[in-house]
Every structure is written in C-alpha cells, then in structure tokens.
Design a protein around this motif. Structure first.
Motif, PDB file in Angstrom:
ATOM      1  N   MET A   1       0.852  -1.184   0.000  1.00 49.26           N
ATOM      2  CA  MET A   1       0.000   0.000   0.000  1.00 49.26           C
ATOM      3  C   MET A   1       0.888   1.235   0.000  1.00 49.26           C
ATOM      4  N   GLY A   2       0.502   2.260  -0.692  1.00 53.45           N
ATOM      5  CA  GLY A   2       1.263   3.501  -0.651  1.00 53.45           C
ATOM      6  C   GLY A   2       1.389   4.121  -2.017  1.00 53.45           C
ATOM      7  N   ASP A   3       2.124   5.218  -2.062  1.00 57.01           N
ATOM      8  CA  ASP A   3       2.334   5.909  -3.326  1.00 57.01           C
ATOM      9  C   ASP A   3       3.250   5.075  -4.219  1.00 57.01           C
ATOM     10  N   PRO A  23      -2.940   2.627 -15.332  1.00 57.49           N
ATOM     11  CA  PRO A  23      -2.901   3.792 -14.444  1.00 57.49           C
ATOM     12  C   PRO A  23      -4.220   4.553 -14.546  1.00 57.49           C
ATOM     13  N   PRO A  24      -4.516   5.419 -13.584  1.00 53.09           N
ATOM     14  CA  PRO A  24      -5.660   6.298 -13.788  1.00 53.09           C
ATOM     15  C   PRO A  24      -5.429   7.089 -15.075  1.00 53.09           C
ATOM     16  N   PHE A  25      -6.498   7.300 -15.858  1.00 47.74           N
ATOM     17  CA  PHE A  25      -6.356   8.110 -17.074  1.00 47.74           C
ATOM     18  C   PHE A  25      -6.415   9.586 -16.680  1.00 47.74           C
ATOM     19  N   SER A  30     -11.757  10.402 -10.401  1.00 50.35           N
ATOM     20  CA  SER A  30     -10.953  10.487  -9.197  1.00 50.35           C
ATOM     21  C   SER A  30     -11.259   9.269  -8.333  1.00 50.35           C
ATOM     22  N   TYR A  31     -10.223   8.610  -7.866  1.00 52.99           N
ATOM     23  CA  TYR A  31     -10.434   7.388  -7.082  1.00 52.99           C
ATOM     24  C   TYR A  31     -10.527   7.689  -5.591  1.00 52.99           C
ATOM     25  N   LEU A  32      -9.690   8.608  -5.120  1.00 48.46           N
ATOM     26  CA  LEU A  32      -9.680   8.895  -3.680  1.00 48.46           C
ATOM     27  C   LEU A  32     -10.648  10.036  -3.371  1.00 48.46           C
ATOM     28  N   HIS A  40      -3.331  14.447  -2.830  1.00 53.96           N
ATOM     29  CA  HIS A  40      -2.386  15.196  -3.671  1.00 53.96           C
ATOM     30  C   HIS A  40      -1.423  14.263  -4.423  1.00 53.96           C
ATOM     31  N   LEU A  41      -1.332  12.999  -3.963  1.00 54.71           N
ATOM     32  CA  LEU A  41      -0.417  12.060  -4.626  1.00 54.71           C
ATOM     33  C   LEU A  41      -1.105  11.304  -5.766  1.00 54.71           C
ATOM     34  N   GLU A  42      -2.395  11.448  -5.882  1.00 53.69           N
ATOM     35  CA  GLU A  42      -3.147  10.641  -6.843  1.00 53.69           C
ATOM     36  C   GLU A  42      -2.765  10.982  -8.285  1.00 53.69           C
ATOM     37  N   ILE A  43      -2.456   9.965  -9.030  1.00 50.88           N
ATOM     38  CA  ILE A  43      -2.068  10.148 -10.434  1.00 50.88           C
ATOM     39  C   ILE A  43      -3.331  10.299 -11.286  1.00 50.88           C
ATOM     40  N   ALA A 228     -13.581   1.143 -12.911  1.00 56.11           N
ATOM     41  CA  ALA A 228     -12.482   0.835 -13.822  1.00 56.11           C
ATOM     42  C   ALA A 228     -11.772  -0.469 -13.496  1.00 56.11           C
ATOM     43  N   VAL A 229     -12.549  -1.486 -13.175  1.00 54.36           N
ATOM     44  CA  VAL A 229     -11.947  -2.786 -12.878  1.00 54.36           C
ATOM     45  C   VAL A 229     -11.727  -3.547 -14.180  1.00 54.36           C
ATOM     46  N   TRP A 230     -10.548  -4.130 -14.294  1.00 58.69           N
ATOM     47  CA  TRP A 230     -10.237  -4.908 -15.486  1.00 58.69           C
ATOM     48  C   TRP A 230     -11.005  -6.228 -15.496  1.00 58.69           C
ATOM     49  N   PRO A 231     -11.495  -6.680 -16.651  1.00 53.20           N
ATOM     50  CA  PRO A 231     -12.016  -8.045 -16.700  1.00 53.20           C
ATOM     51  C   PRO A 231     -10.833  -9.015 -16.676  1.00 53.20           C
ATOM     52  N   PRO A 318       1.582  -1.838 -10.687  1.00 48.96           N
ATOM     53  CA  PRO A 318       1.807  -0.684  -9.815  1.00 48.96           C
ATOM     54  C   PRO A 318       0.547   0.148  -9.548  1.00 48.96           C
ATOM     55  N   PHE A 319      -0.569  -0.179 -10.189  1.00 53.56           N
ATOM     56  CA  PHE A 319      -1.863   0.455  -9.865  1.00 53.56           C
ATOM     57  C   PHE A 319      -2.873  -0.674  -9.719  1.00 53.56           C
ATOM     58  N   ALA A 320      -2.737  -1.441  -8.650  1.00 53.15           N
ATOM     59  CA  ALA A 320      -3.402  -2.740  -8.575  1.00 53.15           C
ATOM     60  C   ALA A 320      -4.900  -2.649  -8.375  1.00 53.15           C
ATOM     61  N   GLY A 321      -5.408  -1.542  -7.830  1.00 52.62           N
ATOM     62  CA  GLY A 321      -6.856  -1.418  -7.630  1.00 52.62           C
ATOM     63  C   GLY A 321      -7.391  -2.607  -6.859  1.00 52.62           C
ATOM     64  N   ASP A 340      -1.025   0.061  -4.495  1.00 55.20           N
ATOM     65  CA  ASP A 340      -2.138   0.998  -4.659  1.00 55.20           C
ATOM     66  C   ASP A 340      -2.131   1.989  -3.505  1.00 55.20           C
ATOM     67  N   LEU A 341      -2.530   3.200  -3.836  1.00 55.30           N
ATOM     68  CA  LEU A 341      -2.527   4.285  -2.863  1.00 55.30           C
ATOM     69  C   LEU A 341      -3.690   4.175  -1.884  1.00 55.30           C
ATOM     70  N   ASP A 342      -4.747   3.555  -2.342  1.00 57.94           N
ATOM     71  CA  ASP A 342      -6.001   3.585  -1.586  1.00 57.94           C
ATOM     72  C   ASP A 342      -6.124   2.348  -0.707  1.00 57.94           C
ATOM     73  N   GLU A 343      -6.076   2.571   0.585  1.00 59.45           N
ATOM     74  CA  GLU A 343      -6.125   1.497   1.573  1.00 59.45           C
ATOM     75  C   GLU A 343      -7.373   0.610   1.395  1.00 59.45           C
ATOM     76  N   GLU A 351     -10.704  -9.842  -1.107  1.00 60.79           N
ATOM     77  CA  GLU A 351     -11.979 -10.512  -1.427  1.00 60.79           C
ATOM     78  C   GLU A 351     -11.919 -11.119  -2.826  1.00 60.79           C
ATOM     79  N   ARG A 352     -11.275 -10.403  -3.711  1.00 60.68           N
ATOM     80  CA  ARG A 352     -11.307 -10.793  -5.113  1.00 60.68           C
ATOM     81  C   ARG A 352     -10.375 -11.967  -5.406  1.00 60.68           C
ATOM     82  N   ILE A 353      -9.226 -11.955  -4.766  1.00 64.28           N
ATOM     83  CA  ILE A 353      -8.219 -12.944  -5.127  1.00 64.28           C
ATOM     84  C   ILE A 353      -8.664 -14.347  -4.750  1.00 64.28           C
TER      85      ILE A 353
HETATM   86  C1  SAM Z   1      -7.552   2.306 -13.158  1.00 67.83           C
HETATM   87  S1  SAM Z   1      -7.419   1.904 -11.484  1.00 67.83           S
HETATM   88  C2  SAM Z   1      -6.754   0.277 -11.542  1.00 67.83           C
HETATM   89  C3  SAM Z   1      -7.824  -0.749 -11.589  1.00 67.83           C
HETATM   90  C4  SAM Z   1      -7.293  -2.157 -11.641  1.00 67.83           C
HETATM   91  N1  SAM Z   1      -6.704  -2.448 -12.949  1.00 67.83           N
HETATM   92  C5  SAM Z   1      -8.404  -3.171 -11.319  1.00 67.83           C
HETATM   93  O1  SAM Z   1      -8.705  -4.065 -12.134  1.00 67.83           O
HETATM   94  O2  SAM Z   1      -8.998  -3.056 -10.246  1.00 67.83           O
HETATM   95  C6  SAM Z   1      -6.101   2.911 -10.952  1.00 67.83           C
HETATM   96  C7  SAM Z   1      -5.675   2.762  -9.490  1.00 67.83           C
HETATM   97  O3  SAM Z   1      -4.544   3.619  -9.279  1.00 67.83           O
HETATM   98  C8  SAM Z   1      -4.531   3.991  -7.913  1.00 67.83           C
HETATM   99  N2  SAM Z   1      -3.628   5.151  -7.741  1.00 67.83           N
HETATM  100  C9  SAM Z   1      -3.819   6.431  -8.098  1.00 67.83           C
HETATM  101  N3  SAM Z   1      -2.734   7.190  -7.788  1.00 67.83           N
HETATM  102  C10 SAM Z   1      -1.830   6.352  -7.227  1.00 67.83           C
HETATM  103  C11 SAM Z   1      -0.521   6.530  -6.683  1.00 67.83           C
HETATM  104  N4  SAM Z   1       0.069   7.725  -6.655  1.00 67.83           N
HETATM  105  N5  SAM Z   1       0.115   5.450  -6.186  1.00 67.83           N
HETATM  106  C12 SAM Z   1      -0.478   4.217  -6.203  1.00 67.83           C
HETATM  107  N6  SAM Z   1      -1.726   3.989  -6.688  1.00 67.83           N
HETATM  108  C13 SAM Z   1      -2.390   5.044  -7.197  1.00 67.83           C
HETATM  109  C14 SAM Z   1      -6.013   4.260  -7.604  1.00 67.83           C
HETATM  110  O4  SAM Z   1      -6.282   4.116  -6.219  1.00 67.83           O
HETATM  111  C15 SAM Z   1      -6.721   3.185  -8.461  1.00 67.83           C
HETATM  112  O5  SAM Z   1      -7.085   2.061  -7.691  1.00 67.83           O
END
Ligand code: SAM
Length: 361
Positions: A1-3, A23-25, A30-32, A40-43, A228-231, A318-321, A340-343, A351-353
């Motif tokens: 977890m973390g940036d 990554p977030p587009f 906005s996810y958070l 402020h760290l959200e991409i 934005a969950v991947w299939p 690196p953006f595991a969601g 992922d940034l979001d706890e 739950e998913r795995i």
């Molecule tokens: C498009 S979603 C990924 C969804 C994932 N592919 C799935 O199937 O669930 C992007 C993720 O990037 C995370 N995120 C945004 N900024 C971040 C950062 N600075 N560091 C780590 N994760 C970040 C968001 O919390 C979000 O869950």
C-alpha cells in the motif's frame, strides 16, 4: 500500500518479469475522496497532458529499473476529451492524444510536448493492442462516434525479450490443403470469447493461430465498490505470453520454450475456391508471413540453465486497484506484486483474489 513512487523506490533492480497495469487516465475520474490525506499524490489529476506524460515517464524510468532485462511493460491507457479552452491542452472537444504521446515518448526517448529527454530512455514498442468493448457506455455523443476502445502498449528494452507465443495460440489452424473456412468459422477460431467452442477444451492450442492485436472483451464481471476494474480475461494473454513460468535465482535466466517446427504440406487450391486461404486474411490464416503458417509448432521442452534454483515469474501491477492482475497471475502459477494508494483496495483485492485464484487457468 502507498504511493507508487515510494513503493517502487524500495524494490530491487531487475526483480520483476512483467509489468502489467492500468494507471488512472488523465482527468477522467478520481479514485480517492477529496478529503483523503494522500489525495495530492493521486495520479491522473495533473493539470495538463504534458504534466501527465511527465509523470508516466518518471514512472517508466522506475519500471525500467525494476524490470528484468528480458521483461515486458504492458500499459493500458485511455484518452480524454478536452473540456475547456485551457493552456497546454488541445482545443475544446479534441482528444488529448495521451496514449499516442506516451508511446511516442517510449519509442523515441523524448517527451513529445516538451522536447525534454525522457528519464525512461528508449524502448522497443512491440505492439499497440486495442481493447474493444462491445458494450461501452453511451456518454455524450452528438457529433462523434461512440468511443469503445482503449490502447494497450506493449514495450520492452531487449530485442530478445521473453515471449511465449505458443502459450497463447488459439484454436488449431486449419489444414492448408483443405478449402478455406467460412468467414464465420474463421471469426470463431480467433475470438477469445468462444475459445472453448472453437477447440472444444477451453485450452490454448499450441498449434493454433496467434492472437490478433485487437481483443474484444466486455468490461465488468465485478460488482464491488471500485470503478475501472479490469475483466480478468484481458490479462490472461499478457501473463501467459510475457511472464516466464520460472526464472533461475542463480543466473537470472528465464526458462524458454523449445519449439520444433514441423513443415506442413504445401497448400493446394481447390476447385471452386476463389481465394487461397493463405492469401485471404479472413479465411483463418492469421499468421503471415508464409514462413510461419507452413510450420506447425510443437513444444519439445524448456531451456534449463542447470542450477536447479527456480522461482516463479513475477508480475507487478503498480496500480493494482481491486487486484485483478494479482488474481489472474496467481491463477496462472505466477507470483504477483500490487501497489495501490487507496487502503480500501486492500480489502477489495483480498476478497477478489480468493475466488479467482481457483477459477482462472
Ligand atoms: C484504473 S485503477 C486500476 C484498476 C485495476 N486495474 C483493477 O482491475 O482493479 C487505478 C488505481 O490507481 C490507484 N492510484 C492512483 N494514484 C496512485 C498513486 N500515486 N500510487 C499508487 N496507486 C495510485 C487508484 O487508487 C486506483 O485504484
């Protein structure tokens, strides 16, 4: 977890075999929540495309460091329509062309909007796969077509990367000495959604046709509290083809498939057949040039460096969601690391795995 930058900084050089992420587009969602301490760290919240591409290139520099030399980078990116006339953006209503800018930067090693040298250096851009959604949201249309695709760029740094095409060939190719398949049959053979129907077993077929560079897969299949969950299906081909099953801890070499290519009979034209199948891309022969389709691949073994010190291949998202990548990687016998940034995503991923671990092959 973390940036993502903080966590990557703690990872060892050359410690992962495949980076597979979405990554977030830019400026899409906005996810958070706004009051989150890490907001402020959200991409994806950068002020303009140049700043966003800059973030992606700084990330790609770190990805390059942690990636094994034979590894691949697979990044799904969608685009954004410019909503206001603002400095640093195209004109209002235009696409920002972010996916194109990112892959130009990878291929040429420069930031195309600023001219600055890319911190990520130059990459070999091997494919741009179009993920086609058959049922996209309607959104605002008016004077444009309905967007239904995002781009998945596939890049690497070595001309000899680990790539296992024979793991992802689909249905058996037809015998070139037989008349061409109907268009409908040809489509079925190549359609990952009806894979099991095409070859009866649901297995990839080592003697089959290579996947094309557009994948029609519906999104969804997840009801949890995350956008934005991947299939899972989207990830099977990248993992099977680009993450080695085993890598030697002693010498760092991945085990590669050893393939014997058996020469097939020369094609013959049949009476009443207008086009020879090999000349007709809709006929079921999807892998020109002829030097490929004339040979039927057969796996005869796997390379073995002899150290007997194997570890599983490692996938990094690196953006595991919600952990889709981690689940599919585990289900396919690979190890996986997610950031992922979001706890809150930790719980969703756990739950998913569980259920996916056993249902994905
Ligand atoms: C498009 S979603 C990924 C969804 C994932 N592919 C799935 O199937 O669930 C992007 C993720 O990037 C995370 N995120 C945004 N900024 C971040 C950062 N600075 N560091 C780590 N994760 C970040 C968001 O919390 C979000 O869950």
């Amino acid at each position: 977890m973390g940036d993502v930058f903080d966590v990557l900084a703690d990872m060892d050089d050359r410690s992962v075999d495949l980076i597979l992420t979405s990554p977030p587009f830019l400026a899409v969602r906005s996810y958070l929540p706004d009051d989150h301490p890490d907001k402020h760290l959200e991409i994806g919240q950068e002020p303009d495309p140049a700043a966003f591409v800059d973030t992606l290139l700084r990330l790609a520099a770190e990805w390059r460091r942690v990636l094994a030399p034979y590894g691949s980078l697979v990044v799904e990116l969608g685009d954004t329509y410019t909503t206001d006339d603002a400095a640093g953006w195209p004109m209002r209503k235009s696409l920002a062309m972010v996916p194109e800018l990112f892959r130009i930067a990878l291929a040429y090693g420069i930031h195309p909007l600023t001219g600055a040298e890319s911190p990520a250096g130059r990459w070999l851009v091997r494919n741009v796969v179009r993920w086609v959604r058959p049922n996209p949201p309607v959104g605002a249309l008016g004077d444009k077509f309905r967007p239904a695709t995002t781009d998945i760029v596939v890049a690497c740094t070595s001309a000899d990367r680990w790539f296992d095409l024979d793991a992802v060939r689909t249905a058996p190719r037809s015998d070139p000495t037989k008349p061409a398949m109907s268009n409908r049959k040809a489509r079925e053979v190549d359609d990952p959604r009806i894979l099991s129907k095409a070859n009866g077993s649901g297995e990839w077929h080592p003697g089959g046709v290579p996947p094309l560079d557009w994948w029609e897969i519906p999104p969804g299949g997840y009801e949890g509290a995350h956008y934005a969950v991947w299939p899972p299906k989207l990830l099977v081909v990248p993992i099977q083809s680009m993450c080695p099953r085993r890598v030697c801890r002693t010498c760092g070499e991945p085990s590669r498939r050893i393939v014997h290519r058996e020469r097939m009979a020369d094609p013959v034209r049949h009476e009443g057949q207008k086009n020879h199948p090999a000349a007709n891309p809709r006929s079921g022969f999807f892998d020109p040039p002829p030097t490929d389709w004339r040979y039927r691949p057969e796996t005869v073994g796997w390379t073995d460096c002899g150290h007997d010190d194997w570890r599983r291949g490692v996938v990094l998202d690196p953006f595991a969601g919600t952990g889709t990548t981690l689940a599919v990687a585990h289900g396919h016998g690979r190890s996986a690391i997610g950031i992922d940034l979001d706890e809150r995503n930790r719980r969703l991923a756990a739950e998913r795995i569980g259920p996916l671990f056993f249902t994905q092959r």
